[in-house]
Scaffold this motif. Structure first.
Motif, short mmCIF file in Angstrom:
data_model
loop_
_atom_site.label_atom_id
_atom_site.label_comp_id
_atom_site.label_asym_id
_atom_site.label_seq_id
_atom_site.Cartn_x
_atom_site.Cartn_y
_atom_site.Cartn_z
N GLU A 15 0.84 -1.21 0.00
CA GLU A 15 0.00 0.00 0.00
C GLU A 15 0.87 1.26 0.00
OE1 GLU A 15 -3.39 0.26 2.45
OE2 GLU A 15 -4.06 -1.79 2.05
N TYR A 16 2.00 1.20 0.67
CA TYR A 16 2.91 2.36 0.69
C TYR A 16 3.37 2.69 -0.72
CZ TYR A 16 6.86 5.36 1.89
OH TYR A 16 7.74 6.41 1.98
N PHE A 17 3.64 1.66 -1.51
CA PHE A 17 4.10 1.87 -2.88
C PHE A 17 2.94 1.84 -3.90
CE2 PHE A 17 7.99 0.45 -0.77
CZ PHE A 17 8.88 1.42 -1.22
N ASN A 18 1.71 1.79 -3.36
CA ASN A 18 0.51 1.87 -4.19
C ASN A 18 0.46 0.78 -5.27
OD1 ASN A 18 -1.98 3.03 -4.80
ND2 ASN A 18 -1.11 4.35 -6.38
N ILE A 19 0.77 -0.46 -4.83
CA ILE A 19 0.74 -1.60 -5.75
C ILE A 19 -0.37 -2.56 -5.30
CG2 ILE A 19 2.04 -3.53 -6.73
CD1 ILE A 19 4.61 -2.02 -6.01
N PRO A 20 -1.29 -2.93 -6.18
CA PRO A 20 -2.30 -3.93 -5.81
C PRO A 20 -1.65 -5.23 -5.37
CG PRO A 20 -2.80 -2.91 -7.94
CD PRO A 20 -1.41 -2.49 -7.58
N TYR A 21 -2.30 -5.95 -4.45
CA TYR A 21 -1.70 -7.18 -3.93
C TYR A 21 -2.78 -8.21 -3.63
CZ TYR A 21 -3.08 -4.87 0.46
OH TYR A 21 -3.79 -4.24 1.46
N THR A 22 -2.36 -9.44 -3.55
CA THR A 22 -3.29 -10.53 -3.30
C THR A 22 -3.64 -10.61 -1.82
OG1 THR A 22 -1.47 -12.12 -3.03
CG2 THR A 22 -2.41 -11.88 -5.23
N GLY A 23 -4.84 -11.10 -1.53
CA GLY A 23 -5.25 -11.33 -0.15
C GLY A 23 -5.92 -10.15 0.51
N SER A 24 -6.01 -10.23 1.84
CA SER A 24 -6.72 -9.22 2.64
C SER A 24 -5.88 -7.96 2.85
CB SER A 24 -7.09 -9.83 4.00
OG SER A 24 -7.97 -10.91 3.84
N ASP A 25 -6.55 -6.89 3.27
CA ASP A 25 -5.86 -5.62 3.50
C ASP A 25 -5.12 -5.64 4.84
OD1 ASP A 25 -7.79 -5.19 5.47
OD2 ASP A 25 -8.93 -3.75 4.30
N ILE A 26 -4.49 -4.52 5.18
CA ILE A 26 -3.66 -4.43 6.40
C ILE A 26 -4.48 -4.74 7.65
CG2 ILE A 26 -2.23 -2.92 7.83
CD1 ILE A 26 -1.71 -1.24 5.31
#
Length: 318
Positions: free
Chosen positions: A78-89
């Motif tokens: 999220e810091y680098f604003n990249i989508p990622y797999t799975g749940s959020d922080i």
């Protein structure tokens, strides 16, 4: 989706006991991604908790254990604003902390074994058995892979296990031992929710822990054989857990089904699935004729589109 143009970073990290599983899972993920036609893949292996992530279209998270699984990997993305797999922080943090997760489940009247959490003072044996009974589960509040999970039945072993857990972790979960069938229920969530077939964990001992599972040379899971009304109830509870903790992507719910009361009790919620030969989510998916390729691609599709419709993709999903 133009697979050739998508740049995927596979983030691999884990605690000392779990990094080997993270690496195995990541290798399988990368192999499958290449078979799917995703050829622009970067392997990211951080040596520190904060690194500069390379520019990617999406990050496939393959991390297990603290601090990575509890929100660290997600916060980096999220810091680098990249989508990622799975749940959020937030969801990753609350699910990984067993005490906080159980508090949320309890608030929504989802059954979970009676427990007490301690992070400073030792809970005395007499006080523990008064609330939990003579058979007690001791486990870390923030650990994965069922590491340092103990079933204790006497005072001496209770204090030995308690001190060992406190030496390596931030707190102890003291939980009532419930005898029954140990179950895992994979869940996939995006715009809609698909619950995969519940499966039974084959226990070599009374409880599932890291030592017991490493002893198994044969298969670890098998289909769960219960009446459909109980299967459906278990699936509904699992869906409710995933929704109330606001989990996304592909994860699972671990529970114990007490045979006498015919009732499931939720043990924990996992936000990151493994993709090794011994992993539970691929085994469950295979019972619905969902391939490993489909699971891996689903991770990417959901990460890139929050409104992705799973059931449309999985024609066999119910």
């Amino acid at each position: 989706m133009d697979r050739q143009s998508i740049k995927i970073g596979v983030l691999v990290a884990g605690s000392d006991t779990e990094i080997a599983w993270a690496k195995k899972s990541a290798r399988n993920v990368i192999n499958v991604l290449r078979l799917l036609g995703f050829n622009n893949i970067l392997l990211i292996k951080p040596e520190k908790t904060f690194i500069l992530l390379p520019k990617c279209d999406v990050i496939f998270i393959s991390v297990f254990g603290k601090p990575w699984q509890s929100g660290m990997a997600q916060s980096l993305c999220e810091y680098f604003n990249i989508p990622y797999t799975g749940s959020d922080i937030k969801s990753s943090f609350f699910a990984f902390n067993k005490h906080l997760a159980k508090k949320i489940l309890e608030k929504h009247k989802i059954s979970t074994p009676t427990w007490k959490y301690s992070n400073i003072n030792i809970v005395k044996w007499d006080n523990a058995i008064q609330k939990m009974g003579n058979d007690i589960i001791l486990k870390p509040v923030d650990e994965g892979l069922s590491k340092n999970v103990f079933l204790v039945k006497d005072k001496k072993k209770y204090y030995q296990a308690y001190k060992k857990i406190m030496k390596e972790n931030q707190g102890v979960m003291i939980e009532k031992f419930i005898k029954g069938i140990e179950i895992t229920v994979p869940v996939i969530r995006a715009k809609d929710v698909v619950v995969l077939p519940p499966i039974e964990i084959i226990k070599p001992e009374e409880i599932v822990n890291y030592i017991a599972m490493t002893k198994l040379k044969t298969k670890i899971y098998r289909p769960l054989f219960l009446d459909n009304k109980y299967i459906n109830y278990i699936k509904n509870v699992s869906k409710e857990c995933f929704v109330k903790l606001n989990c996304r992507g592909i994860g699972y719910v671990d529970m114990i089904f007490e045979s006498k009361k015919l009732k499931p009790y939720v043990l924990e919620v996992g936000t990151i699935a493994g993709y090794t030969k011994k992993s539970k989510v691929p085994f469950s998916a295979s019972l619905m004729n969902i391939s490993l390729k489909e699971l891996i691609e689903l991770n990417i599709l959901i990460a890139l589109d929050k409104n992705f419709k799973i059931k449309k993709y999985l024609k066999n999903a119910s």
